[in-house]
Design a protein around this motif. Structure first.
Motif, mmCIF file in Angstrom:
data_model
loop_
_atom_site.group_PDB
_atom_site.id
_atom_site.type_symbol
_atom_site.label_atom_id
_atom_site.label_comp_id
_atom_site.label_asym_id
_atom_site.label_seq_id
_atom_site.Cartn_x
_atom_site.Cartn_y
_atom_site.Cartn_z
ATOM 1 N N ALA A 196 19.366 8.921 -1.634
ATOM 2 C CA ALA A 196 19.065 10.405 -1.944
ATOM 3 C C ALA A 196 20.635 11.330 -1.804
ATOM 4 N N VAL A 197 21.556 10.893 -1.176
ATOM 5 C CA VAL A 197 22.437 11.695 -1.156
ATOM 6 C C VAL A 197 23.432 11.517 -2.221
ATOM 7 N N LYS A 198 23.628 10.142 -2.279
ATOM 8 C CA LYS A 198 23.912 9.784 -3.607
ATOM 9 C C LYS A 198 23.577 10.143 -5.031
ATOM 10 N N ILE A 199 22.411 9.903 -4.891
ATOM 11 C CA ILE A 199 21.523 10.820 -6.288
ATOM 12 C C ILE A 199 21.626 11.890 -6.434
ATOM 13 N N THR A 200 21.820 12.254 -5.304
ATOM 14 C CA THR A 200 21.992 14.307 -5.342
ATOM 15 C C THR A 200 23.379 14.146 -6.365
ATOM 16 N N GLU A 201 23.968 13.608 -5.042
ATOM 17 C CA GLU A 201 26.170 13.684 -5.930
ATOM 18 C C GLU A 201 25.771 13.500 -6.872
ATOM 19 N N ASP A 202 25.327 12.786 -7.696
ATOM 20 C CA ASP A 202 25.971 11.981 -8.800
ATOM 21 C C ASP A 202 25.237 12.973 -9.750
ATOM 22 N N SER A 203 24.107 13.492 -9.625
ATOM 23 C CA SER A 203 23.026 14.880 -10.499
ATOM 24 C C SER A 203 23.894 15.545 -10.812
ATOM 25 N N LYS A 204 25.090 15.848 -9.845
ATOM 26 C CA LYS A 204 25.982 17.536 -10.217
ATOM 27 C C LYS A 204 26.616 17.081 -11.634
ATOM 28 N N LYS A 205 27.243 15.821 -10.857
ATOM 29 C CA LYS A 205 28.081 16.026 -12.490
ATOM 30 C C LYS A 205 27.310 16.040 -13.209
ATOM 31 N N TYR A 206 25.594 14.837 -13.847
ATOM 32 C CA TYR A 206 25.599 14.837 -14.653
ATOM 33 C C TYR A 206 24.838 15.907 -15.090
ATOM 34 N N ALA A 207 24.154 16.603 -14.472
ATOM 35 C CA ALA A 207 24.381 18.113 -14.967
ATOM 36 C C ALA A 207 24.942 18.715 -15.593
ATOM 37 N N GLN A 208 26.321 18.668 -15.410
ATOM 38 C CA GLN A 208 27.024 19.891 -15.760
ATOM 39 C C GLN A 208 27.915 18.556 -16.999
ATOM 40 N N ARG A 209 28.052 17.407 -17.311
ATOM 41 C CA ARG A 209 28.388 16.709 -18.208
ATOM 42 C C ARG A 209 27.189 17.356 -19.054
ATOM 43 N N ASN A 210 25.722 17.447 -18.786
ATOM 44 C CA ASN A 210 24.538 17.558 -20.252
ATOM 45 C C ASN A 210 24.531 19.000 -20.704
ATOM 46 N N LEU A 211 25.432 19.492 -19.498
ATOM 47 C CA LEU A 211 24.743 21.639 -20.078
ATOM 48 C C LEU A 211 23.377 21.442 -19.346
ATOM 49 N N HIS A 212 22.876 21.000 -18.631
ATOM 50 C CA HIS A 212 21.517 21.340 -17.702
ATOM 51 C C HIS A 212 22.078 22.624 -16.804
ATOM 52 N N ASP A 213 21.449 23.286 -17.539
ATOM 53 C CA ASP A 213 21.477 24.876 -16.875
ATOM 54 C C ASP A 213 20.193 25.835 -15.222
ATOM 55 N N ILE A 214 18.864 24.615 -15.289
ATOM 56 C CA ILE A 214 18.381 24.413 -13.919
ATOM 57 C C ILE A 214 18.194 23.042 -13.549
ATOM 58 N N VAL A 215 18.665 23.172 -12.442
ATOM 59 C CA VAL A 215 18.142 21.441 -11.978
ATOM 60 C C VAL A 215 17.376 21.640 -11.175
ATOM 61 N N ILE A 216 15.982 20.906 -11.219
ATOM 62 C CA ILE A 216 15.173 21.181 -10.206
ATOM 63 C C ILE A 216 15.359 19.245 -9.190
ATOM 64 N N ILE A 217 15.365 19.310 -7.737
ATOM 65 C CA ILE A 217 15.516 18.559 -6.914
ATOM 66 C C ILE A 217 14.463 18.305 -5.906
ATOM 67 N N ASP A 218 13.688 16.932 -5.994
ATOM 68 C CA ASP A 218 12.540 16.365 -5.490
ATOM 69 C C ASP A 218 13.216 15.324 -4.083
ATOM 70 N N THR A 219 12.829 15.896 -3.554
ATOM 71 C CA THR A 219 14.158 15.754 -2.522
ATOM 72 C C THR A 219 12.872 14.359 -1.687
ATOM 73 N N ALA A 220 13.872 14.005 -1.089
ATOM 74 C CA ALA A 220 12.180 12.902 -0.086
ATOM 75 C C ALA A 220 11.338 13.761 1.212
ATOM 76 N N GLY A 221 10.243 12.966 1.532
ATOM 77 C CA GLY A 221 9.256 13.685 2.410
ATOM 78 C C GLY A 221 8.500 13.206 3.103
ATOM 79 N N ARG A 222 8.251 12.658 4.802
ATOM 80 C CA ARG A 222 7.780 12.612 5.469
ATOM 81 C C ARG A 222 6.209 12.523 5.632
ATOM 82 N N LEU A 223 5.695 11.805 6.476
ATOM 83 C CA LEU A 223 4.534 12.296 7.011
ATOM 84 C C LEU A 223 4.476 13.438 7.598
ATOM 85 N N HIS A 224 5.364 13.240 8.826
ATOM 86 C CA HIS A 224 5.942 13.809 9.790
ATOM 87 C C HIS A 224 7.249 14.475 9.754
ATOM 88 N N ILE A 225 7.886 15.488 10.352
ATOM 89 C CA ILE A 225 8.887 15.829 10.286
ATOM 90 C C ILE A 225 9.878 14.766 11.239
#
Ligand code: GDP
Length: 439
Positions: free
Chosen positions: A166-195
């Motif tokens: 997940a952390v790597k995906i997030t890092e890479d997504s930042k570059k991807y968004a900038q390269r592809n001129l995305h102006d809003i980035v929505i990240i679906d992070t991992a959930g668990r059944l409990h904290i």
């Protein structure tokens, strides 16, 4: 929505009404009953305590006891106190001033995070923005594929990187968004059944990488008290910017939406009101309190009508109809407009003073469906001039639309009735009344 709480509160208000002047005992009893109703609705005890103190202090003052309409005054105090506890009269918007603006969605599994990510992306796409969805929920097996599918449905790209870290995906997504001129980035992070620790660590790491403008927690309204407790934990660890409460269309008791703001001191920014992609709304405490107290939600209703109904056309129609130019084609148009507003039950729920259990909504909806089918089976000539509808024509239409001659006669009777009403309205110089009214 909030039915049981609504019933209980209206019972308390009914007991107070018609009493003329109220005594201190009347008010104390009423406050106690409101308190019980809130506790039963799973409102956090701290919130109930604060609320009771607020209401008691105000309601026992001279203003209420001496008022000519003490019951109304009491309801007003309950209403205002609830609104205040739920964050006041403002609507808290999502911040998207940076480019790209990062919106990080967090929450427990099943809260509706993935669905909400897509709803949010769809909202921005419709506004002409260029959103990117990032699938970083590597914990729930189907979450990434689910988001990719949702992205395809709404035409928003989904970045999923190696689908593992997940952390790597997030890092890479930042570059991807900038390269592809995305102006809003929505990240679906991992959930668990409990904290758990690992999840929180991962979320903190992602937060540090993105420095998001919004860290929103998606919370399921149906979970109740436990949801408020986990909201508090998430907020303590991540310093959230707000909440999105989902599943308010279900029979949640109201506890979450009433408590969460007070307990965390963070606002509710949006609410999920259904499984469909458009079922995401802005949140106005005032409107929800209106619903909780059974006062309807007239503002939401008006907003919905304004959004869905073509105003110019409605005005033109009104003018024409008042001139008596109203054929079955127009009638069909009006039925479609009503349908575009959503289900009748949803609409009626928003209106105050409509005795919900006395309106046969299902019958009304079926009737509209039938009318639409009948008119669809008519020729343009018949729609323009229903007078030519002979028995044999009616037989043909009934067969084509899967209805009966009686159904057709009922439709024609309603149509005639409406035409008559319009003529009367014209006489009563009812132009203003008709304007913007879809039916
Ligand atoms: P996640 O595990 O948090 O990503 O949860 P999902 O997005 O997969 O949602 C779990 C379930 O809740 C799905 O069946 C969604 O369709 C449903 N859901 C999400 N939001 C809402 C809502 O506002 N209303 C209703 N009725 N269902 C919702």
């Amino acid at each position: 929505m909030f039915e049981s709480l609504q019933k209980k509160l209206s019972g308390v208000f009914k007991n107070l009404s018609g009493k003329g002047k109220l005594t201190e005992k009347n008010i104390k009893d009423a406050v106690r009953e409101v308190k019980l109703a809130l506790l039963e609705a799973d409102v956090h005890y701290k919130v109930v305590k604060e609320f009771v103190e607020k209401v008691k202090e105000e309601a026992l003052g001279e203003k209420v006891l001496e008022s000519l309409t003490p019951d109304q005054e009491f309801i007003r105090i309950v209403r205002d106190s609830l609104i205040e506890i739920m964050g006041g009269n403002k609507n808290n918007k999502i911040n998207i001033s940076k480019n790209p603006a990062f919106i990080m969605l967090t929450g427990l599994q099943g809260s509706g995070k993935t669905t909400t990510a897509a709803k949010l992306a769809n909202k921005y796409k419709k506004k002409g923005r260029n959103p990117l969805l990032v699938a970083a929920d590597t914990y729930r097996p189907a979450a990434i594929d689910q988001l990719i599918q949702l992205g395809q449905d709404i035409g928003v790209p989904v970045f999923s990187g190696d689908k593992k870290d997940a952390v790597k995906i997030t890092e890479d997504s930042k570059k991807y968004a900038q390269r592809n001129l995305h102006d809003i980035v929505i990240i679906d992070t991992a959930g668990r059944l409990h904290i758990d620790e690992i999840m929180m660590k991962e979320l903190e790491e992602i937060k540090n990488i993105l420095e998001p403008e919004e860290i929103l927690m998606v919370v399921d309204a149906m979970v109740g008290q436990d949801a408020v407790n986990s909201a508090k934990e998430f907020n303590d660890k991540l310093d959230l910017t707000g909440f999105i409460i989902t599943k308010l269309d279900g029979d949640s008791r109201g506890g979450v939406i009433i408590s969460i703001q007070y307990i965390t001191n963070k606002p509710v920014k949006l609410v999920g009101v259904g499984e469909k992609i458009d079922d995401l709304e802005e949140f106005y405490p005032e409107r929800y309190v209106g619903r909780i107290l059974g006062m309807g939600d007239v503002l939401s209703f008006i907003e919905k009508v304004e959004k869905e109904v073509d105003k110019e056309k409605a005005e033109e129609d009104a003018e024409r109809f008042l001139e008596g130019k109203f054929d079955l084609e127009d009638f069909l148009d009006q039925i479609r407009q009503i349908k575009s507003l959503g289900s009748l039950s949803g609409l009626i729920e928003m209106l105050p003073n409509v005795p919900k259990d006395q309106v046969d909504i299902i019958k009304g909806e079926e009737e509209l469906k039938k009318y639409e089918a009948i008119i669809n089976s008519m020729t343009p000539k018949e729609r323009k001039n229903p007078k030519i509808l002979s028995y044999s024509r009616k037989q043909r239409i009934a067969k084509g639309s899967g209805t009966t001659i009686q159904d057709i006669n009922r439709l024609l009777k309603n149509y005639d009735q409406l035409k008559k009403t319009m003529k009367q309205m014209k006489k009563l110089k009812g132009r203003k009344l008709m304007r913007n009214f879809p039916f």
